[in-house]
Write a protein that holds these residues in place. Sequence first.
Motif, short mmCIF file in Angstrom:
data_model
loop_
_atom_site.label_atom_id
_atom_site.label_comp_id
_atom_site.label_asym_id
_atom_site.label_seq_id
_atom_site.Cartn_x
_atom_site.Cartn_y
_atom_site.Cartn_z
N ARG A 1 0.83 -1.20 0.00
CA ARG A 1 0.00 0.00 0.00
C ARG A 1 0.87 1.26 0.00
N GLY A 2 2.00 1.22 0.71
CA GLY A 2 2.92 2.36 0.68
C GLY A 2 3.50 2.59 -0.70
N VAL A 3 3.85 1.50 -1.40
CA VAL A 3 4.36 1.62 -2.77
C VAL A 3 3.29 2.22 -3.67
N ALA A 4 2.03 1.78 -3.49
CA ALA A 4 0.94 2.30 -4.31
C ALA A 4 0.70 3.78 -4.06
N ILE A 5 0.87 4.22 -2.83
CA ILE A 5 0.70 5.66 -2.52
C ILE A 5 1.79 6.48 -3.20
N PHE A 6 3.04 6.01 -3.12
CA PHE A 6 4.12 6.71 -3.82
C PHE A 6 3.88 6.70 -5.32
N LEU B 1 -3.43 11.11 -16.52
CA LEU B 1 -4.69 11.48 -15.88
C LEU B 1 -5.66 10.29 -15.86
N LEU B 2 -5.75 9.57 -16.97
CA LEU B 2 -6.66 8.43 -17.04
C LEU B 2 -6.19 7.25 -16.19
N SER B 3 -4.89 7.20 -15.90
CA SER B 3 -4.36 6.09 -15.12
C SER B 3 -4.54 6.26 -13.61
N LEU B 4 -4.96 7.43 -13.18
CA LEU B 4 -5.10 7.67 -11.74
C LEU B 4 -6.11 6.73 -11.08
N PRO B 5 -7.29 6.46 -11.68
CA PRO B 5 -8.20 5.50 -11.02
C PRO B 5 -7.58 4.12 -10.82
N PHE B 6 -6.78 3.66 -11.77
CA PHE B 6 -6.12 2.36 -11.61
C PHE B 6 -5.09 2.41 -10.49
N SER B 7 -4.41 3.55 -10.36
CA SER B 7 -3.46 3.70 -9.27
C SER B 7 -4.16 3.70 -7.92
N ILE B 8 -5.34 4.32 -7.85
CA ILE B 8 -6.12 4.30 -6.62
C ILE B 8 -6.57 2.87 -6.31
N ALA B 9 -6.90 2.09 -7.35
CA ALA B 9 -7.30 0.70 -7.14
C ALA B 9 -6.19 -0.12 -6.50
N THR B 10 -4.94 0.16 -6.85
CA THR B 10 -3.83 -0.56 -6.23
C THR B 10 -3.62 -0.15 -4.78
N VAL C 1 -6.28 0.66 -2.76
CA VAL C 1 -7.38 -0.02 -2.06
C VAL C 1 -7.13 -1.53 -1.98
N ARG C 2 -6.63 -2.10 -3.07
CA ARG C 2 -6.36 -3.54 -3.12
C ARG C 2 -4.87 -3.74 -3.41
#
Length: 205
Positions: A42-47, A107-116, A118-119
């Motif tokens: 989750r820390g990697v996903a936030i970065f 910009l379009l990839s941000l939702p996928f980054s948020i998904a990582t 959350v999961r």
Amino acid sequence: MMRSGDHSTTIEVPPMESDAVVKGKAPLLPASNARPAAGWKRGVAIFDFVFRISAMVAALAAAAAMGTSDQTLPFFTQFFQFEASYDDLPTFQFFVIAMAIVAGYLLLSLPFSIATIVRPFAVCPRMLLLFLDTVALTLTTAAGASGAAIVYLAHNGNQGANWLPICQQFGDFCQKVSGAVVASFIAAFLILLVVSLSAMALRRV
């Protein structure tokens, strides 16, 4: 079981306390090991999310700076007007289009980054982002390198080809295109960090 003559006596041995403790604790071990891994991912996903936004801003700034680079010298005649603009060179046109595409993709990839975030153990979003981020990195590097070559010629010229430097006359134009190239390399570096983080996270899946 003990035998004495015709009689038999059965002695039941209760399960050892240590076995019960081990059996009771065994299912808890995977969960305790999963918590640090989940926190790390989750820390990697936030970065990844932060670097992705920063790269998008840098790519958008590069496209905007190059797209608004236009300068006209104050002295001109009825037949001659000295002007420098990004659309005079196909390389700078490619630069603007490429950086705009990269900024739009980020910009379009941000939702996928948020998904990582959350999961953190999801593999498919990371694989998709890793592939597309590599394409974006290639496009950004190509745009920055080609733009840097033209900026170098604008500053220094080429005596062999009899190309004169123009930055002494078009100072504002050269300043904008140079800043755009620097911003593109910053975006490329940030995307490289994003690709590295995705690869590290997938390696520990």
